[in-house]
Design a protein around this motif. Structure first.
Motif, PDB file in Angstrom:
ATOM      1  N   LEU A   5      -0.522 -41.935 -19.559  1.00 35.60           N
ATOM      2  CA  LEU A   5       0.113 -42.155 -20.849  1.00 35.60           C
ATOM      3  C   LEU A   5      -0.491 -41.310 -21.965  1.00 35.60           C
ATOM      4  CD1 LEU A   5       0.578 -46.008 -20.692  1.00 35.60           C
ATOM      5  CD2 LEU A   5       2.308 -44.237 -20.362  1.00 35.60           C
ATOM      6  N   PHE A   6      -1.481 -40.532 -21.670  1.00 39.70           N
ATOM      7  CA  PHE A   6      -2.109 -39.655 -22.653  1.00 39.70           C
ATOM      8  C   PHE A   6      -1.491 -38.272 -22.504  1.00 39.70           C
ATOM      9  CE2 PHE A   6      -5.796 -37.366 -24.494  1.00 39.70           C
ATOM     10  CZ  PHE A   6      -5.916 -38.105 -25.655  1.00 39.70           C
ATOM     11  N   ASP A   7      -0.776 -37.821 -23.499  1.00 40.54           N
ATOM     12  CA  ASP A   7      -0.091 -36.527 -23.376  1.00 40.54           C
ATOM     13  C   ASP A   7      -0.996 -35.369 -23.794  1.00 40.54           C
ATOM     14  OD1 ASP A   7      -0.139 -36.825 -26.086  1.00 40.54           O
ATOM     15  OD2 ASP A   7       2.030 -36.882 -26.366  1.00 40.54           O
ATOM     16  N   GLU A   8      -0.455 -34.146 -23.687  1.00 40.36           N
ATOM     17  CA  GLU A   8      -1.250 -32.949 -23.979  1.00 40.36           C
ATOM     18  C   GLU A   8      -1.639 -32.829 -25.445  1.00 40.36           C
ATOM     19  OE1 GLU A   8       1.876 -32.547 -22.382  1.00 40.36           O
ATOM     20  OE2 GLU A   8       1.005 -32.550 -20.387  1.00 40.36           O
ATOM     21  N   GLU A   9      -0.881 -33.443 -26.315  1.00 37.36           N
ATOM     22  CA  GLU A   9      -1.165 -33.362 -27.748  1.00 37.36           C
ATOM     23  C   GLU A   9      -2.256 -34.339 -28.188  1.00 37.36           C
ATOM     24  OE1 GLU A   9       2.539 -34.096 -29.619  1.00 37.36           O
ATOM     25  OE2 GLU A   9       3.500 -32.338 -28.757  1.00 37.36           O
ATOM     26  N   GLY A  10      -2.697 -35.169 -27.282  1.00 37.00           N
ATOM     27  CA  GLY A  10      -3.739 -36.127 -27.615  1.00 37.00           C
ATOM     28  C   GLY A  10      -3.213 -37.419 -28.200  1.00 37.00           C
ATOM     29  N   LYS A  11      -1.939 -37.685 -27.965  1.00 34.96           N
ATOM     30  CA  LYS A  11      -1.341 -38.918 -28.470  1.00 34.96           C
ATOM     31  C   LYS A  11      -0.975 -39.834 -27.312  1.00 34.96           C
ATOM     32  CE  LYS A  11       0.526 -36.773 -32.593  1.00 34.96           C
ATOM     33  NZ  LYS A  11       1.720 -36.517 -33.377  1.00 34.96           N
ATOM     34  N   TRP A  12      -0.980 -41.126 -27.585  1.00 34.99           N
ATOM     35  CA  TRP A  12      -0.644 -42.112 -26.569  1.00 34.99           C
ATOM     36  C   TRP A  12       0.863 -42.346 -26.552  1.00 34.99           C
ATOM     37  CZ3 TRP A  12      -4.385 -43.332 -23.348  1.00 34.99           C
ATOM     38  CH2 TRP A  12      -5.710 -43.225 -23.766  1.00 34.99           C
ATOM     39  N   LYS A  13       1.433 -42.453 -25.348  1.00 30.92           N
ATOM     40  CA  LYS A  13       2.851 -42.753 -25.190  1.00 30.92           C
ATOM     41  C   LYS A  13       2.997 -44.170 -24.623  1.00 30.92           C
ATOM     42  CE  LYS A  13       3.480 -39.452 -22.368  1.00 30.92           C
ATOM     43  NZ  LYS A  13       4.072 -38.569 -21.376  1.00 30.92           N
ATOM     44  N   ILE A  14       2.487 -45.143 -25.342  1.00 33.01           N
ATOM     45  CA  ILE A  14       2.495 -46.523 -24.849  1.00 33.01           C
ATOM     46  C   ILE A  14       3.691 -47.255 -25.452  1.00 33.01           C
ATOM     47  CG2 ILE A  14       1.244 -48.699 -24.794  1.00 33.01           C
ATOM     48  CD1 ILE A  14      -1.339 -47.143 -24.902  1.00 33.01           C
ATOM     49  N   GLU A  15       4.485 -47.838 -24.583  1.00 33.00           N
ATOM     50  CA  GLU A  15       5.629 -48.616 -25.032  1.00 33.00           C
ATOM     51  C   GLU A  15       5.192 -50.068 -25.255  1.00 33.00           C
ATOM     52  OE1 GLU A  15       8.805 -48.106 -22.282  1.00 33.00           O
ATOM     53  OE2 GLU A  15       8.587 -45.942 -22.275  1.00 33.00           O
ATOM     54  N   PRO A  16       5.913 -50.806 -26.096  1.00 33.22           N
ATOM     55  CA  PRO A  16       5.519 -52.195 -26.384  1.00 33.22           C
ATOM     56  C   PRO A  16       5.478 -53.086 -25.137  1.00 33.22           C
ATOM     57  CG  PRO A  16       7.150 -51.445 -27.962  1.00 33.22           C
ATOM     58  CD  PRO A  16       7.021 -50.373 -26.929  1.00 33.22           C
ATOM     59  N   GLY A  17       6.367 -52.883 -24.189  1.00 32.44           N
ATOM     60  CA  GLY A  17       6.365 -53.695 -22.972  1.00 32.44           C
ATOM     61  C   GLY A  17       5.099 -53.507 -22.165  1.00 32.44           C
ATOM     62  N   LEU A  18       4.613 -52.268 -22.105  1.00 30.40           N
ATOM     63  CA  LEU A  18       3.384 -51.984 -21.367  1.00 30.40           C
ATOM     64  C   LEU A  18       2.176 -52.616 -22.051  1.00 30.40           C
ATOM     65  CD1 LEU A  18       2.064 -50.502 -19.010  1.00 30.40           C
ATOM     66  CD2 LEU A  18       1.866 -48.510 -20.484  1.00 30.40           C
TER      67      LEU A  18
END
Length: 90
Positions: A13-26
């Protein structure tokens, strides 16, 4: 196993830009998982692994076995076993 799964999820869930791609359900699933682990840990600390009556029975059996062994050892030392064996032979 849950620690490995959480680490793998966080790595994916950690992308190349250094941001988290965490959805609320997760996030809800991760929080529930940690809450369940905390509850399980609490129960393992508060509730004994064996009831008190089982511990008492084991202690009683242990003391009875120790007493029987001591009596047998004392009979052997004092010669009581030999006289009983001689009576059996006669």
């Amino acid at each position: 196993m849950s620690i490995c799964t959480n680490c793998a999820l966080l790595a994916w869930l950690f992308d190349e830009e250094g941001k988290w791609k965490i959805e609320p359900g997760l996030v809800v699933i991760l929080i529930m998982e940690h809450a369940l682990l905390l509850i399980k840990f609490g129960f393992s600390r508060l509730v004994p692994s064996e009831p008190a009556w089982v511990r008492a029975a084991c202690a009683k059996n242990s003391s009875q076995a120790r007493d029987m062994y001591t009596k047998r050892l004392l009979r052997t030392i004092s010669g009581g076993e030999k006289t009983r064996e001689l009576k059996k032979i006669e």
